[in-house]
Design a protein around this motif. Structure first.
Motif, PDB file in Angstrom:
ATOM      1  N   PRO A   1       0.939  -1.145   0.106  1.00 50.33           N
ATOM      2  CA  PRO A   1       0.145   0.040  -0.002  1.00 50.33           C
ATOM      3  C   PRO A   1       0.700   1.409  -0.070  1.00 50.33           C
ATOM      4  CG  PRO A   1      -0.842  -1.655   1.590  1.00 50.33           C
ATOM      5  CD  PRO A   1       0.413  -2.192   1.153  1.00 50.33           C
ATOM      6  N   ASP A   2       2.032   1.286   0.682  1.00 55.43           N
ATOM      7  CA  ASP A   2       2.919   2.384   0.683  1.00 55.43           C
ATOM      8  C   ASP A   2       3.375   2.471  -0.583  1.00 55.43           C
ATOM      9  OD1 ASP A   2       2.576   2.988   3.235  1.00 55.43           O
ATOM     10  OD2 ASP A   2       4.176   2.064   4.064  1.00 55.43           O
ATOM     11  N   ALA A   3       3.738   1.725  -1.389  1.00 55.09           N
ATOM     12  CA  ALA A   3       4.439   1.912  -2.724  1.00 55.09           C
ATOM     13  C   ALA A   3       3.297   2.298  -3.718  1.00 55.09           C
ATOM     14  CB  ALA A   3       4.936   0.605  -3.255  1.00 55.09           C
ATOM     15  N   LEU A   4       1.942   1.603  -3.399  1.00 58.97           N
ATOM     16  CA  LEU A   4       1.050   2.094  -4.497  1.00 58.97           C
ATOM     17  C   LEU A   4       0.476   3.383  -4.064  1.00 58.97           C
ATOM     18  CD1 LEU A   4      -1.121   1.304  -6.719  1.00 58.97           C
ATOM     19  CD2 LEU A   4      -2.719   0.373  -4.503  1.00 58.97           C
ATOM     20  N   ALA A   5       0.502   3.821  -2.969  1.00 56.27           N
ATOM     21  CA  ALA A   5       0.100   4.979  -2.532  1.00 56.27           C
ATOM     22  C   ALA A   5       1.035   6.201  -3.124  1.00 56.27           C
ATOM     23  CB  ALA A   5      -0.122   5.285  -1.102  1.00 56.27           C
ATOM     24  N   ALA A   6       2.515   6.046  -3.058  1.00 50.31           N
ATOM     25  CA  ALA A   6       3.219   6.814  -3.572  1.00 50.31           C
ATOM     26  C   ALA A   6       3.344   6.899  -4.950  1.00 50.31           C
ATOM     27  CB  ALA A   6       4.672   6.391  -3.155  1.00 50.31           C
ATOM     28  N   ALA A   7       2.964   5.846  -5.694  1.00 51.43           N
ATOM     29  CA  ALA A   7       3.044   5.759  -7.280  1.00 51.43           C
ATOM     30  C   ALA A   7       1.843   6.592  -7.685  1.00 51.43           C
ATOM     31  CB  ALA A   7       3.158   4.673  -7.679  1.00 51.43           C
ATOM     32  N   LEU A   8       0.706   6.310  -7.017  1.00 50.10           N
ATOM     33  CA  LEU A   8      -0.568   7.078  -7.465  1.00 50.10           C
ATOM     34  C   LEU A   8      -0.374   8.580  -7.198  1.00 50.10           C
ATOM     35  CD1 LEU A   8      -3.358   4.787  -6.533  1.00 50.10           C
ATOM     36  CD2 LEU A   8      -2.507   5.350  -8.715  1.00 50.10           C
ATOM     37  N   GLY A   9       0.074   8.841  -6.095  1.00 49.18           N
ATOM     38  CA  GLY A   9       0.364  10.296  -5.719  1.00 49.18           C
ATOM     39  C   GLY A   9       1.316  11.051  -6.545  1.00 49.18           C
ATOM     40  N   ALA A  10       2.632  10.322  -6.748  1.00 47.53           N
ATOM     41  CA  ALA A  10       3.330  10.984  -7.597  1.00 47.53           C
ATOM     42  C   ALA A  10       2.886  11.254  -9.258  1.00 47.53           C
ATOM     43  CB  ALA A  10       4.638  10.236  -7.682  1.00 47.53           C
ATOM     44  N   TYR A  11       2.206  10.164  -9.730  1.00 44.96           N
ATOM     45  CA  TYR A  11       1.594  10.272 -11.188  1.00 44.96           C
ATOM     46  C   TYR A  11       0.419  11.506 -11.222  1.00 44.96           C
ATOM     47  CZ  TYR A  11      -0.702   8.959 -15.429  1.00 44.96           C
ATOM     48  OH  TYR A  11      -1.249   8.925 -16.601  1.00 44.96           O
ATOM     49  N   VAL A  12      -0.266  11.506 -10.246  1.00 43.52           N
ATOM     50  CA  VAL A  12      -1.396  12.697 -10.066  1.00 43.52           C
ATOM     51  C   VAL A  12      -0.725  14.263 -10.257  1.00 43.52           C
ATOM     52  CG1 VAL A  12      -3.179  13.852  -9.109  1.00 43.52           C
ATOM     53  CG2 VAL A  12      -3.272  11.150  -9.519  1.00 43.52           C
ATOM     54  N   ALA A  13       0.253  14.255  -8.998  1.00 43.80           N
ATOM     55  CA  ALA A  13       0.963  15.434  -8.934  1.00 43.80           C
ATOM     56  C   ALA A  13       1.805  15.975  -9.749  1.00 43.80           C
ATOM     57  CB  ALA A  13       1.880  15.360  -7.594  1.00 43.80           C
ATOM     58  N   ALA A  14       2.425  15.039 -10.758  1.00 43.71           N
ATOM     59  CA  ALA A  14       3.406  15.252 -11.889  1.00 43.71           C
ATOM     60  C   ALA A  14       2.780  15.264 -13.302  1.00 43.71           C
ATOM     61  CB  ALA A  14       4.768  14.620 -11.902  1.00 43.71           C
ATOM     62  N   ALA A  15       1.460  14.907 -13.249  1.00 44.98           N
ATOM     63  CA  ALA A  15       0.859  14.881 -14.619  1.00 44.98           C
ATOM     64  C   ALA A  15       0.993  15.949 -15.422  1.00 44.98           C
ATOM     65  CB  ALA A  15      -0.672  14.329 -14.507  1.00 44.98           C
ATOM     66  N   ALA A  16       0.635  16.981 -15.209  1.00 47.48           N
ATOM     67  CA  ALA A  16       0.902  18.076 -16.045  1.00 47.48           C
ATOM     68  C   ALA A  16       2.409  18.766 -16.319  1.00 47.48           C
ATOM     69  CB  ALA A  16       0.214  19.463 -15.552  1.00 47.48           C
ATOM     70  N   TRP A  17       3.093  18.562 -15.183  1.00 48.44           N
ATOM     71  CA  TRP A  17       4.677  18.664 -15.452  1.00 48.44           C
ATOM     72  C   TRP A  17       5.264  17.735 -16.772  1.00 48.44           C
ATOM     73  CZ3 TRP A  17       8.787  16.367 -11.364  1.00 48.44           C
ATOM     74  CH2 TRP A  17       9.834  17.174 -11.850  1.00 48.44           C
ATOM     75  N   ARG A  18       4.892  16.668 -16.456  1.00 54.38           N
ATOM     76  CA  ARG A  18       5.402  15.607 -17.676  1.00 54.38           C
ATOM     77  C   ARG A  18       5.107  16.055 -18.992  1.00 54.38           C
ATOM     78  NH1 ARG A  18       3.799  11.637 -13.782  1.00 54.38           N
ATOM     79  NH2 ARG A  18       2.050  11.621 -14.847  1.00 54.38           N
ATOM     80  N   ALA A  19       3.754  16.630 -18.997  1.00 62.59           N
ATOM     81  CA  ALA A  19       3.114  16.861 -20.330  1.00 62.59           C
ATOM     82  C   ALA A  19       3.696  18.409 -20.823  1.00 62.59           C
ATOM     83  CB  ALA A  19       1.574  17.104 -20.284  1.00 62.59           C
ATOM     84  N   SER A  20       4.009  19.112 -20.034  1.00 63.97           N
ATOM     85  CA  SER A  20       4.366  20.288 -20.383  1.00 63.97           C
ATOM     86  C   SER A  20       6.000  20.792 -20.204  1.00 63.97           C
ATOM     87  CB  SER A  20       3.829  21.389 -19.498  1.00 63.97           C
ATOM     88  OG  SER A  20       3.968  21.480 -18.315  1.00 63.97           O
ATOM     89  N   ARG A  21       6.376  19.985 -19.422  1.00 70.46           N
ATOM     90  CA  ARG A  21       8.060  20.138 -19.108  1.00 70.46           C
ATOM     91  C   ARG A  21       8.458  21.244 -18.661  1.00 70.46           C
ATOM     92  NH1 ARG A  21      11.006  17.782 -24.885  1.00 70.46           N
ATOM     93  NH2 ARG A  21       9.936  16.023 -25.106  1.00 70.46           N
ATOM     94  N   SER A  22       7.384  21.879 -17.827  1.00 69.24           N
ATOM     95  CA  SER A  22       7.343  22.982 -17.245  1.00 69.24           C
ATOM     96  C   SER A  22       8.193  22.791 -15.613  1.00 69.24           C
ATOM     97  CB  SER A  22       6.302  23.834 -16.919  1.00 69.24           C
ATOM     98  OG  SER A  22       5.199  22.905 -16.415  1.00 69.24           O
ATOM     99  N   LEU A  23       8.420  23.810 -14.678  1.00 64.51           N
ATOM    100  CA  LEU A  23       8.945  23.789 -13.702  1.00 64.51           C
ATOM    101  C   LEU A  23       7.860  23.080 -12.781  1.00 64.51           C
ATOM    102  CD1 LEU A  23      10.633  26.999 -13.376  1.00 64.51           C
ATOM    103  CD2 LEU A  23      11.804  24.829 -13.797  1.00 64.51           C
ATOM    104  N   PRO A  24       7.975  22.569 -11.605  1.00 65.44           N
ATOM    105  CA  PRO A  24       6.903  22.004 -10.851  1.00 65.44           C
ATOM    106  C   PRO A  24       6.635  23.139 -10.050  1.00 65.44           C
ATOM    107  CG  PRO A  24       9.341  21.256 -10.199  1.00 65.44           C
ATOM    108  CD  PRO A  24       9.497  21.909 -11.448  1.00 65.44           C
ATOM    109  N   LEU A  25       5.151  22.831  -9.743  1.00 63.51           N
ATOM    110  CA  LEU A  25       4.661  23.694  -8.884  1.00 63.51           C
ATOM    111  C   LEU A  25       4.558  25.397  -9.397  1.00 63.51           C
ATOM    112  CD1 LEU A  25       4.997  22.811  -5.232  1.00 63.51           C
ATOM    113  CD2 LEU A  25       2.922  22.740  -6.476  1.00 63.51           C
ATOM    114  N   SER A  26       4.538  25.263 -10.688  1.00 65.89           N
ATOM    115  CA  SER A  26       4.532  26.588 -11.510  1.00 65.89           C
ATOM    116  C   SER A  26       3.329  27.139 -11.964  1.00 65.89           C
ATOM    117  CB  SER A  26       5.506  26.611 -12.429  1.00 65.89           C
ATOM    118  OG  SER A  26       5.111  25.715 -13.563  1.00 65.89           O
ATOM    119  N   SER A  27       2.160  26.689 -11.391  1.00 73.49           N
ATOM    120  CA  SER A  27       0.825  26.884 -11.942  1.00 73.49           C
ATOM    121  C   SER A  27      -0.250  26.620 -10.814  1.00 73.49           C
ATOM    122  CB  SER A  27       0.459  26.446 -13.207  1.00 73.49           C
ATOM    123  OG  SER A  27       0.364  24.758 -12.966  1.00 73.49           O
ATOM    124  N   LEU A  28      -1.546  27.131 -10.937  1.00 76.63           N
ATOM    125  CA  LEU A  28      -2.412  27.011  -9.931  1.00 76.63           C
ATOM    126  C   LEU A  28      -2.738  25.362 -10.003  1.00 76.63           C
ATOM    127  CD1 LEU A  28      -4.527  27.745  -7.941  1.00 76.63           C
ATOM    128  CD2 LEU A  28      -5.994  28.766  -9.506  1.00 76.63           C
TER     129      LEU A  28
END
Length: 572
Positions: A119-146
């Motif tokens: 569960p810890d690994a699944l939680a970290a993987a899902l959280g990281a995937y959701v948090a970094a989704a737009a970052w991967r798509a736009s190649r922008s800086l993390p946390l650089s938009s609302l």
């Protein structure tokens, strides 16, 4: 050129080209780093008990560490999280007795290890995937938009802790045989993981990204952070001030908000990290303004207060970063438009000069030759021949006038000062209007295309004076230096409101001349405004073309009008 191992290790998973070039060595090192981080942080937290209060863990930093690392490097590194969590679970459940003195063995130990690690690994993987989704798509800086801040909040508050605590809590329920244990486990671990995710993960990602430009006011940020730490020391240490038992970080809230607005997510994460850890450690040790409350009241005040503060600061910092990025993009587009406008002006001037050359070398030569042939003809006394010769002379004169307007020879050879002087003499001769001119022939010359534009402006504005102003006299004042170029055409007539005329021109209710002058000036980074002083008029201003200056000094033009027309007017 080879890339250093450390640079490849810190390269973000948001860059797909970089992720594709990661070698097997880098992958193995990253896996080892993640697993070792889980083991070391868990041993530090559970082995020392420095973040526990009444056997309740205030914050679980391991969840933030793994979320930040997987957010940074990619969710596919989840096996390392599972390995590290399995090792720590095996040690604490199999070798360290719990509060009831129980040490698990056999299938119960295996179930607890697997039920915690997966569960810890699944939680970290899902959280990281959701948090970094737009970052991967736009190649922008993390946390650089609302949107990025809101996705991180969802991943840190709901997805990652939800998956981990619900699944692990269900296992605790099954193994303990007590239904109430699941709900107690859920309450304690959910908010602990939320705090770990919101405090540690953003700081790890933001401060580990070498692409993010540093703010110019670094010293100011450090001074601000010292102020935040001072407030926390006076609230959560043995030296705490006797203040009311409200959420004490409200005393430092202005400093934290200032850090987010002034230094975007860098300031927000740094201030949040420093304030949160001082508050958590001090409260866990029984110090500060919350020490007089009951344990559950302490938890409610501190944990949920910090979670709300973290989301607020992260959103505020991300909005500030997004606003700064949009302003930079807008400024870049504006500079690009100005460069294009200058190129258009230069191209227009070049085309006008080429057209004038073709008229002079082509049509006018044929007209002159035809006129001379007619005048020298033997039957030159015939009325038809005289009429044809007169028409040719008129066409030749009109051609010369068109050539002079398209590319004035005086402007090309002697500059704008001489061309404006010639324009003044022409208007005085043709319209019997006294026109005064103030300008220094030794001042810096702007590009020839800009001079041609200013000469057209002066001609158009003087024609407006003749047609509409009912003036007894008029004048031109011209100044050019590194700070900018100014041209003022004034008169002692009835005057008019420049803004009103421009608005009427946009609706098609007035002359197009002034509107065209204004639009081209704006496209070049300048402006057309009303000049008010001893006499009223129109001022055309363009930015400096020699040293990049953008000043608007009016003193030169004002003094020029003073020299030409008497008392000095107020600067317009």
């Amino acid at each position: 050129m080879s890339v250093p191992l450390w640079a490849r290790l810190t390269r973000g998973g948001g860059d797909r080209s970089a992720a594709a070039s990661v070698s097997a060595t880098v992958v193995c090192v990253r896996l080892a780093v993640i697993a070792l981080a889980v083991v070391l942080v868990d041993l530090l937290v559970f082995g020392t008990g420095w973040l526990e209060m009444e056997t309740v863990l205030l914050v679980y930093p391991t969840s933030g560490v793994v979320l930040g690392l997987l957010w940074r490097w990619g969710w596919r590194y989840w096996p390392a999280v599972a390995l590290g969590s399995a090792l720590t679970s095996w040690y604490f459940f199999g070798f360290v007795a719990d509060d009831a003195g129980v040490v698990f063995t056999g299938w119960r130990l295996a179930a607890l290890v697997l039920g915690t690690a997966l569960p810890d690994a699944l939680a970290a993987a899902l959280g990281a995937y959701v948090a970094a989704a737009a970052w991967r798509a736009s190649r922008s800086l993390p946390l650089s938009s609302l949107g990025a801040a809101l996705r991180l909040s969802a991943a840190a508050v709901l997805i990652a802790p939800g998956v981990s605590t619900v699944t692990s809590g269900w296992l605790v329920w099954v193994l303990s045989g007590r239904p109430g244990a699941w709900w107690a486990y859920l309450q304690v671990w959910w908010v602990s993981q939320v705090l770990g995710n919101l405090i540690v993960a953003p700081a790890l990602v933001v401060w580990g990204d070498a692409r993010r430009p540093w703010a110019t006011r670094r010293i100011g940020l450090w001074v601000l952070l010292l102020g935040v730490c001072a407030v926390c020391v006076l609230s959560f240490t043995p030296w705490a001030l006797p203040v009311p038992a409200v959420f004490p970080l409200t005393l430092g809230l202005p400093l934290l908000v200032w850090s987010a607005i002034g230094w975007d997510v860098r300031g927000a994460t740094a201030g949040l990290f420093a304030a949160s850890w001082l508050a958590l450690i001090g409260t866990a040790q029984g110090y500060g303004v919350l020490s007089t409350l009951m344990p559950l009241d302490k938890l409610d005040n501190l944990q949920w207060g910090l979670a709300s503060l973290a989301v607020t600061l992260l959103v505020l910092g991300a909005v500030t970063a997004e606003r700064a990025r949009h302003r930079a993009a807008l400024s870049s587009q504006r500079d690009r438009l100005r460069r294009l406008s200058r190129q258009i002006v230069e191209t227009e001037h070049r085309e006008r000069r080429d057209l004038a050359t073709r008229l002079h070398d082509g049509m006018n030569q044929y007209l002159a030759a035809a006129r001379l042939a007619l005048e020298q003809a033997q039957f030159a006394e015939a009325p038809e021949v005289d009429k044809a010769a007169g028409a040719l002379r008129q066409a030749e004169a009109e051609g010369r006038a068109v050539i002079n307007e398209l590319a004035p020879p005086t402007l090309t050879t002697l500059g704008l000062h001489a061309a404006l002087s010639a324009l003044v003499r022409k208007f005085e001769a043709e319209f019997d209007l006294p026109v005064l001119y103030a300008g220094d022939p030794a001042q810096v010359r702007p590009p020839e295309a800009v001079e041609a534009y200013l000469l057209r402006c002066a001609r158009e504005l003087l024609f407006n004076v003749v047609k509409h102003a009912h003036a007894g006299r008029a004048g031109i004042a011209y100044r050019s230096d590194a700070s900018g170029v100014e041209l003022v055409v004034w008169d002692d007539g009835v005057g008019f409101d420049v803004s009103a005329v421009l608005e009427d021109s946009q609706r098609g209710d007035a002359s197009f001349g002034l509107y065209s002058i204004h639009e081209q000036a704006v496209s070049l980074g300048g402006d057309v405004t009303r000049h008010a002083g001893h006499y009223v008029g129109v001022k055309v201003w363009l930015p400096g073309y020699n040293q990049g200056g953008v000043g608007r000094g009016d003193a030169g033009v004002a003094s020029g009008i003073s020299d030409a027309a008497g008392p000095a007017p107020a600067a317009g």
